[in-house]
Design an enzyme around this catalytic site. Structure first.
Site, mmCIF file in Angstrom:
data_model
loop_
_atom_site.group_PDB
_atom_site.id
_atom_site.type_symbol
_atom_site.label_atom_id
_atom_site.label_comp_id
_atom_site.label_asym_id
_atom_site.label_seq_id
_atom_site.Cartn_x
_atom_site.Cartn_y
_atom_site.Cartn_z
ATOM 1 N N HIS A 26 0.876 -1.176 0.000
ATOM 2 C CA HIS A 26 0.000 0.000 0.000
ATOM 3 C C HIS A 26 0.906 1.217 0.000
ATOM 4 C CE1 HIS A 26 -3.540 2.388 0.543
ATOM 5 N NE2 HIS A 26 -3.100 2.904 1.677
ATOM 6 N N HIS A 38 -3.586 9.201 1.467
ATOM 7 C CA HIS A 38 -3.608 7.993 0.648
ATOM 8 C C HIS A 38 -4.983 7.745 0.064
ATOM 9 C CE1 HIS A 38 -5.272 5.091 3.876
ATOM 10 N NE2 HIS A 38 -5.264 6.274 4.423
ATOM 11 N N CYS A 113 -3.712 2.995 -5.338
ATOM 12 C CA CYS A 113 -3.008 3.896 -4.416
ATOM 13 C C CYS A 113 -1.607 4.259 -4.910
ATOM 14 C CB CYS A 113 -2.953 3.307 -3.016
ATOM 15 S SG CYS A 113 -2.071 1.735 -2.918
#
Length: 168
Positions: A26, A38, A113
């Site tokens: 991530h 994010h 992301c």
């Protein structure tokens, strides 16, 4: 600089890679004072299981500002500015903060992301995880087409069942 910042020497505008399960990462943008911005699901804030995993390969995501320690949870993380190409930090911060709370279309292959933070930092929409996955499946198809098909089928089934983290 707070203790958390000095521990990993992050600077405003740095990309942070958080290692999740199954090899997935991530990606977040560090904005200072222990906070990150994010792209995540619209789940509960700070709940790693709902805020960074998607049950389908495409849906709506939200851009959030949250403490790094909440986003990372117990997963390891590090600063990883893969590219020397970067926009000025003030421009990165301005663009990032303007996007907080915005809902956007999410796609594991085209708008995840990693794509999000790379657009903010470098002005380029790219996900190295997606490229690496394409390369792996391409190599598997050349070496062993049956294994490539089986692996792709398993990944698709797992994603549909929500077993894989669908954001990068």
């Amino acid at each position: 600089m707070s203790h958390r910042e000095s521990a990993f020497k992050a600077k405003r505008g740095d990309l942070i890679e958080i290692r999740r399960t199954l090899g997935y990462k991530h990606w977040v943008l560090y904005i200072g004072h222990g906070d990150v911005i994010h792209l995540t699901s619209d789940g509960a804030s700070g709940d790693m299981k709902s805020s960074t995993r998607f049950s389908r390969s495409e849906e709506i995501a939200v851009i959030k500002r949250e403490p790094l320690i909440e986003v990372a949870g117990s997963d390891s993380w590090q600063v990883n500015n893969r590219s020397d190409i970067t926009l000025p930090v003030d421009k990165i911060m301005k663009k990032a903060k303007e996007k907080i709370g915005c809902k956007v279309n999410y796609s594991v292959l085209n708008a995840n992301c990693e794509h999000f933070v790379n657009i903010l930092r470098c002005g380029i929409q790219i996900s190295f995880q997606v490229i690496k996955t394409y390369c792996i499946f391409g190599a598997m198809a050349i070496i062993n087409p049956v294994a490539a098909v089986a692996s792709a089928a398993f990944a698709a089934a797992a994603t549909l069942k929500g077993l894989l983290c669908a954001s990068t």
